[in-house]
Scaffold this motif. Structure first.
Motif, PDB file in Angstrom:
ATOM      1  N   HIS A 178     -34.649  -0.331  28.322  1.00 25.55           N
ATOM      2  CA  HIS A 178     -33.910  -1.360  28.817  1.00 25.55           C
ATOM      3  C   HIS A 178     -34.478  -2.800  29.029  1.00 25.55           C
ATOM      4  CE1 HIS A 178     -30.036  -3.440  30.706  1.00 25.55           C
ATOM      5  NE2 HIS A 178     -30.163  -3.712  29.279  1.00 25.55           N
ATOM      6  N   VAL A 179     -35.618  -2.230  30.260  1.00 23.41           N
ATOM      7  CA  VAL A 179     -36.370  -3.245  30.820  1.00 23.41           C
ATOM      8  C   VAL A 179     -37.153  -4.034  29.967  1.00 23.41           C
ATOM      9  CG1 VAL A 179     -37.946  -3.564  32.781  1.00 23.41           C
ATOM     10  CG2 VAL A 179     -36.122  -2.082  33.402  1.00 23.41           C
ATOM     11  N   GLN A 180     -38.045  -3.216  29.166  1.00 21.39           N
ATOM     12  CA  GLN A 180     -38.846  -3.805  28.162  1.00 21.39           C
ATOM     13  C   GLN A 180     -38.160  -4.744  27.139  1.00 21.39           C
ATOM     14  OE1 GLN A 180     -41.452  -0.865  26.183  1.00 21.39           O
ATOM     15  NE2 GLN A 180     -41.495   0.534  27.895  1.00 21.39           N
ATOM     16  N   LEU A 181     -37.030  -4.424  26.784  1.00 18.25           N
ATOM     17  CA  LEU A 181     -35.996  -5.391  25.870  1.00 18.25           C
ATOM     18  C   LEU A 181     -35.843  -6.522  26.426  1.00 18.25           C
ATOM     19  CD1 LEU A 181     -33.723  -2.550  24.360  1.00 18.25           C
ATOM     20  CD2 LEU A 181     -35.489  -3.712  22.956  1.00 18.25           C
ATOM     21  N   ILE A 234     -30.773 -15.701  35.447  1.00 20.87           N
ATOM     22  CA  ILE A 234     -29.676 -15.160  34.777  1.00 20.87           C
ATOM     23  C   ILE A 234     -29.755 -13.566  34.924  1.00 20.87           C
ATOM     24  CG2 ILE A 234     -28.734 -14.733  32.371  1.00 20.87           C
ATOM     25  CD1 ILE A 234     -30.112 -17.567  31.415  1.00 20.87           C
ATOM     26  N   TYR A 235     -30.922 -12.972  34.810  1.00 22.08           N
ATOM     27  CA  TYR A 235     -31.092 -11.681  34.942  1.00 22.08           C
ATOM     28  C   TYR A 235     -30.629 -11.042  36.395  1.00 22.08           C
ATOM     29  CZ  TYR A 235     -33.645 -10.988  30.577  1.00 22.08           C
ATOM     30  OH  TYR A 235     -34.137 -11.389  29.435  1.00 22.08           O
ATOM     31  N   ALA A 236     -30.907 -11.958  37.413  1.00 18.76           N
ATOM     32  CA  ALA A 236     -30.732 -11.726  38.574  1.00 18.76           C
ATOM     33  C   ALA A 236     -29.270 -11.244  38.869  1.00 18.76           C
ATOM     34  CB  ALA A 236     -31.079 -12.754  39.657  1.00 18.76           C
ATOM     35  N   ARG A 237     -28.547 -12.056  38.241  1.00 20.44           N
ATOM     36  CA  ARG A 237     -26.854 -11.882  38.375  1.00 20.44           C
ATOM     37  C   ARG A 237     -26.447 -10.795  37.343  1.00 20.44           C
ATOM     38  NH1 ARG A 237     -24.391 -16.321  40.713  1.00 20.44           N
ATOM     39  NH2 ARG A 237     -22.359 -15.380  40.328  1.00 20.44           N
ATOM     40  N   ALA A 238     -26.943 -10.655  36.131  1.00 24.33           N
ATOM     41  CA  ALA A 238     -26.549  -9.678  35.271  1.00 24.33           C
ATOM     42  C   ALA A 238     -27.214  -8.290  35.612  1.00 24.33           C
ATOM     43  CB  ALA A 238     -26.963 -10.142  33.785  1.00 24.33           C
ATOM     44  N   LEU A 283     -32.276  -4.613  38.852  1.00 22.10           N
ATOM     45  CA  LEU A 283     -33.499  -4.807  38.082  1.00 22.10           C
ATOM     46  C   LEU A 283     -34.438  -5.950  38.450  1.00 22.10           C
ATOM     47  CD1 LEU A 283     -32.608  -3.872  34.471  1.00 22.10           C
ATOM     48  CD2 LEU A 283     -33.727  -2.258  36.142  1.00 22.10           C
ATOM     49  N   HIS A 284     -33.855  -6.391  39.755  1.00 18.30           N
ATOM     50  CA  HIS A 284     -34.369  -7.716  40.359  1.00 18.30           C
ATOM     51  C   HIS A 284     -36.076  -7.778  40.513  1.00 18.30           C
ATOM     52  CE1 HIS A 284     -34.709 -11.553  42.641  1.00 18.30           C
ATOM     53  NE2 HIS A 284     -35.441 -10.939  43.514  1.00 18.30           N
ATOM     54  N   GLU A 285     -36.871  -6.608  40.941  1.00 21.33           N
ATOM     55  CA  GLU A 285     -38.098  -6.858  41.108  1.00 21.33           C
ATOM     56  C   GLU A 285     -38.914  -6.746  39.686  1.00 21.33           C
ATOM     57  OE1 GLU A 285     -39.858  -3.899  43.761  1.00 21.33           O
ATOM     58  OE2 GLU A 285     -38.584  -4.566  45.309  1.00 21.33           O
ATOM     59  N   GLU A 286     -38.193  -5.927  38.590  1.00 19.07           N
ATOM     60  CA  GLU A 286     -39.002  -5.829  37.492  1.00 19.07           C
ATOM     61  C   GLU A 286     -38.886  -7.112  36.918  1.00 19.07           C
ATOM     62  OE1 GLU A 286     -36.955  -3.416  38.701  1.00 19.07           O
ATOM     63  OE2 GLU A 286     -37.111  -1.582  37.952  1.00 19.07           O
TER      64      GLU A 286
END
Length: 362
Positions: free
Chosen positions: A224-227, A273-277, A281-284
């Motif tokens: 999921h992180v890679q995607l 966007i990712y930080a809210r969604a 996973l904030h660090e990655e």
């Protein structure tokens, strides 16, 4: 290499005979698996059979390989690798005539996947396994919403990300050019059905893992992180190069400081966007991590023409709705401003509309 017929459960069907679909079909067949291409018409099946029921792969990546390139003489062409003994079926043939599909690799463009999947879904069941190989994100969720609202007769799903560079050879329908040796990663999605994964899931994952395509099999959280990182790279690189009409490498040219500023702002917007969604996973997925990843992809694929650029140049619909469009929808859902992705989405859609109306956008 010639193929046996193979049992119904051992056979792997490949939906989508573009560059990626042909590459995976060829490598799976070369590894000994019986393969059937699902083509869009009977005339395509007839053309495939007339040219020998084979796929050719031109391994252009050897030209830049540190040692393999030494085997080529200056100006020498790369000899195509021909894989034969592959079957083909018309996707529109009545489902009852074709039988159950045990293992399916879906390599269609994201924007074509739902319509293509609908043609074969009645041939899939709880003992089937489906591999999704699309750019962008949201295809799995769209299939789930459209076809599997109840946990009955649901196949297992494997999601993959492919970083190999490949292009359809110009004028050759069943020839793919493997332009850059990358890697690919696969993970099984958490089951939609209550019962466990069928035998076909392990069998298909094992077949993929053994391919000579630098394959990694990981858990879903890692993939999921890679995607999400790949989505960020596609959202920055693809529309920019499609609009500019340039290879990826121009984005990191030493005299392109304005482009560097654009990349920094675009990556910061995606990180927000990712930080809210995906706050866990904030660090990655920090702005710095995303920009580092995007910059590395630009450098590694410097000579590549993005898939969106290829689509725009050919007047085809693009995957922008599943890339920048996905980010814009995610931003709206979580109350985040996304002006850069909104602008890129609008500009690519405008370019598509201009082609559709047979107008010159410039």
């Amino acid at each position: 290499m010639s193929a046996g017929t193979g049992s119904a459960t051992s056979r792997i069907h490949v939906l989508g005979a573009g560059a990626v679909g042909l590459l995976f079909a060829a490598h799976l067949r070369q590894a000994g698996h019986p393969i059937t291409l699902l083509l869009r018409s009977q005339s395509a099946v007839d053309r495939f059979e007339r040219q020998g029921s084979r796929i050719s792969v031109i391994n252009d990546w050897v030209r830049v390989h540190p040692s393999r390139r030494l085997l080529l003489q200056p100006g020498e062409d790369v000899t195509p690798c021909t894989i034969d003994g592959i079957q083909a079926e018309d996707i529109h043939t009545d489902n009852d005539q074709q039988g159950v599909i045990s293992k399916l690799v879906v390599a269609t463009k994201a924007q074509d996947t739902l319509q293509a999947f609908e043609r074969v879904r009645m041939r899939l069941g709880a003992q089937s396994t489906v591999v999704l190989l699309q750019n962008g994100m949201g295809v799995f969720e769209a299939i789930q919403r459209e076809f599997y609202t109840q946990p009955d007769n649901v196949p297992a799903f494997i999601v993959g990300t492919n970083a190999h560079g490949c292009l359809r050879a110009s004028g050759d329908e069943f020839v793919t050019r493997h332009t850059a040796m990358g890697s690919c990663t696969f993970a099984t999605r958490p089951a939609l059905a209550a019962c466990g994964a069928p035998d076909s899931a392990l069998e298909l994952m094992t077949a993929l893992a053994e391919l000579s395509l630098d394959v990694a099999v990981v858990n879903w959280s890692e993939l999921h992180v890679q995607l999400l990182l790949k989505l960020a790279a596609n959202a920055v690189i693809n529309p920019a190069t499609a609009l500019a009409g340039c290879h990826n490498g121009l984005m990191s040219s030493h005299d392109m400081s304005t482009m560097s500023g654009f990349m920094t702002l675009a990556c910061a917007e995606i990180a927000a966007i990712y930080a809210r969604a995906h706050p866990h996973l904030h660090e990655e997925l920090s702005a710095h991590a995303i920009e580092e990843y995007v910059t590395r992809i630009v450098q590694v694929t410097a000579q590549n023409r993005s898939s969106m650029l290829q689509d725009v140049a050919s007047g085809r619909p693009t995957e922008v709705d599943w890339i920048n469009g996905h980010l814009v929808r995610l931003a709206h859902q979580h109350g985040v401003s996304a002006p850069i992705n909104t602008a890129l989405l609008a500009l690519i859609k405008l370019r598509e509309a201009a082609f559709e109306e047979r107008l010159n956008p410039f």
